[in-house]
Design an enzyme around this catalytic site. Structure first.
Site, PDB file in Angstrom:
ATOM      1  N   HIS A 288     -34.075  -1.737 -41.552  1.00  0.00           N
ATOM      2  CA  HIS A 288     -33.781  -2.438 -42.802  1.00  0.00           C
ATOM      3  C   HIS A 288     -34.021  -3.939 -42.616  1.00  0.00           C
ATOM      4  O   HIS A 288     -34.030  -4.454 -41.504  1.00  0.00           O
ATOM      5  CB  HIS A 288     -32.331  -2.189 -43.197  1.00  0.00           C
ATOM      6  CG  HIS A 288     -32.012  -2.550 -44.615  1.00  0.00           C
ATOM      7  ND1 HIS A 288     -32.430  -1.822 -45.695  1.00  0.00           N
ATOM      8  CD2 HIS A 288     -31.293  -3.587 -45.135  1.00  0.00           C
ATOM      9  CE1 HIS A 288     -31.989  -2.371 -46.808  1.00  0.00           C
ATOM     10  NE2 HIS A 288     -31.301  -3.452 -46.495  1.00  0.00           N
TER      11      HIS A 288
ATOM     12  N   ASP B 103     -34.688   2.921 -41.446  1.00  0.00           N
ATOM     13  CA  ASP B 103     -33.810   2.275 -42.423  1.00  0.00           C
ATOM     14  C   ASP B 103     -32.807   3.279 -42.984  1.00  0.00           C
ATOM     15  O   ASP B 103     -33.199   4.357 -43.445  1.00  0.00           O
ATOM     16  CB  ASP B 103     -34.667   1.715 -43.566  1.00  0.00           C
ATOM     17  CG  ASP B 103     -33.920   0.737 -44.445  1.00  0.00           C
ATOM     18  OD1 ASP B 103     -32.702   0.920 -44.644  1.00  0.00           O
ATOM     19  OD2 ASP B 103     -34.550  -0.209 -44.944  1.00  0.00           O
TER      20      ASP B 103
ATOM     21  N   SER C  67     -34.381  -5.045 -50.640  1.00  0.00           N
ATOM     22  CA  SER C  67     -33.002  -4.599 -50.491  1.00  0.00           C
ATOM     23  C   SER C  67     -32.281  -4.699 -51.846  1.00  0.00           C
ATOM     24  O   SER C  67     -32.757  -4.144 -52.839  1.00  0.00           O
ATOM     25  CB  SER C  67     -32.306  -5.397 -49.397  1.00  0.00           C
ATOM     26  OG  SER C  67     -31.092  -4.793 -49.024  1.00  0.00           O
TER      27      SER C  67
END
Length: 251
Positions: A205, A175, A77
């Site tokens: 995600h 995601d 991320s």
């Protein structure tokens, strides 16, 4: 060197211990997890400078212990965005890396890709991600940067990504940042950078932080894949050179 996620504002090596321990186990490599400074108290480039400092320390330790151990950067991320930016800074400085291993990195601060609109309930929403970008780098538009000692807040600021370390990218098909990842893989390939991209089915995600979908006794698929790709990359580096990497894609 691994940089944790958390929208540049949260997270710690302790919270990511299971992730990095699995990466070490699946790759057979040492994993250094960096506690970088967090936004909004510390805006860009503080976190990037911490990632670069940790990578430099890892490089020195690797040289001291074995003389020629390869070093790679990675993250998930927001940490993957930091790792991608660090790879570009190190390319500019003429400091080769074995690779960059990026799990679902946000790339575009505008968050305008279609994948952000595919599911209005998915995390992170476009507005959540834009707020995170603002806390990290402010609201200035992305512009191309050039010259010595550039500290990129996103890889989109690079005039050219040619010569950056080989890239391994992982993202789930659910995601919201999936199109960012797909687009960055395309940019890398267009520049001749060896790139491996894998989409994980039915995966949202922050997948690295979640339990293995097949149960606690089964290997975590994304952690396992990244670890194995890291091991394969290090084997390649030890027998060739820092920028030789076989092209692979698995959708």
């Amino acid at each position: 060197m691994w940089a944790h996620g958390g929208s540049w504002q949260r997270g710690s090596p302790a919270q990511w211990h299971e992730v990095t321990a699995d990466l070490a186990r699946f790759s057979g490599s040492n994993v250094v997890s960096v506690a970088y400074r967090l936004a909004p108290e510390h805006s860009h480039p503080a976190a990037l400078l911490d990632v670069l400092a940790a990578t430099g320390w890892a490089r020195r330790e690797a040289a001291r212990e074995s003389g020629a151990a390869p070093v790679a950067v990675g993250g998930d991320s927001a940490g993957a965005t930091l790792a991608a930016a660090a790879a570009l800074v190190l390319r500019d400085a003429g400091q080769p890396l074995a690779g960059q291993f990026l799990a679902y990195p946000p790339i575009d601060p505008a968050c305008g890709a279609r994948s952000y609109r595919a599911d209005p309930d998915a995390f992170p929403s476009a507005e959540q991600m834009r707020a995170a970008w603002r806390a990290y780098r402010g609201s200035q538009p992305v512009r191309k940067l050039s010259g010595p000692n550039v500290l990129y807040s996103t890889p989109l600021e690079a005039q050219d990504v040619t010569g950056v370390a080989p890239a391994v990218l992982a993202v789930g098909d659910l995601d919201p940042v999936a199109d960012d990842v797909r687009a960055y893989a395309h940019i890398l390939r267009q520049a001749g950078v060896e790139t491996s991209l894998r989409f994980f089915p039915r995966t949202p995600h922050a997948a690295l932080l979640m339990p293995a979908p097949q149960g606690p006794d089964q290997p975590h698929p994304m952690r396992q894949w990244l670890g194995r790709m890291l091991a394969a990359r290090f084997r390649t580096v030890k027998t060739t050179n820092p920028y030789t990497y076989p092209y692979q894609e698995d959708k």
